[in-house]
Design a protein around this motif. Structure first.
Motif, PDB file in Angstrom:
ATOM      1  N   SER A   1       0.831  -1.209   0.000  1.00  5.23           N
ATOM      2  CA  SER A   1       0.000   0.000   0.000  1.00  5.23           C
ATOM      3  C   SER A   1       0.869   1.264   0.000  1.00  5.23           C
ATOM      4  O   SER A   1       0.516   2.257  -0.639  1.00  5.23           O
TER       5      SER A   1
ATOM      6  N   LYS B   1       2.065   1.753  -3.538  1.00  5.49           N
ATOM      7  CA  LYS B   1       0.995   2.315  -4.365  1.00  5.49           C
ATOM      8  C   LYS B   1       0.866   3.818  -4.116  1.00  5.49           C
ATOM      9  O   LYS B   1       0.733   4.606  -5.046  1.00  5.49           O
ATOM     10  N   ARG B   2       0.895   4.218  -2.842  1.00  5.32           N
ATOM     11  CA  ARG B   2       0.797   5.647  -2.513  1.00  5.32           C
ATOM     12  C   ARG B   2       1.965   6.410  -3.099  1.00  5.32           C
ATOM     13  O   ARG B   2       1.818   7.492  -3.645  1.00  5.32           O
TER      14      ARG B   2
END
Length: 154
Positions: free
Chosen positions: A2, A5-6
């Protein structure tokens, strides 16, 4: 994943510790962004430009010199003592995400990063033996973030 992705959801990227020395990771990581056609700015307080075979990039001396720091994810390729000060400035100008390459951080740096940024990629994980690395894990990260890119020559 995550945090990766950020990191890749930012529209701009910067490489702190970018170098003209083709043997250094600061050069190799800048080249990776270039080869993936991603908008990147090298940070280097001593060199006005970083020269890749197909393009010269003007540098900025620090995160404060970035045109849109709040829209820029920062890859870091500096020694831990430099990284801590760099992260403090990056936080002060609103950089949301940082990727700390292996060897760029110690416990103090990692603690600071984790408490001051939306996303931090560092330490154990990734596919490399030394932890998360843009050169090893970047393609998978771009795919996970849904980023379309085209390859361009170095």
């Amino acid at each position: 994943m995550s945090a990766v992705k950020r990191f890749f959801s930012s529209p701009r990227f910067a490489v702190a510790g970018a170098s003209n020395d083709t043997h250094k990771f600061g050069y190799k990581i800048l080249a990776w962004y270039h080869e993936h056609s991603l908008p990147v700015t090298p940070l280097n307080p001593r060199a006005a430009q970083i020269n890749l075979p197909s393009r010269a990039y003007d540098t900025v001396p620090s995160p404060a010199g970035l045109p849109s720091p709040a829209q820029t994810s920062l890859s870091v390729v500096t020694p831990p003592i430099v990284t801590l000060q760099l992260l403090k400035e990056a936080h002060s100008v609103g950089i949301p995400a940082v990727w700390l390459q292996p060897g760029t951080f110690d416990e103090e740096v990692l603690d600071y990063a984790q408490s001051h940024f939306e996303a931090v990629i560092a330490g154990d994980g990734g596919r490399g033996s030394e932890g998360w690395c843009v050169l090893v894990d970047g393609d998978e990260g771009l795919e996970a973030a849904g980023i379309q890119w085209t390859s361009q020559r170095l």
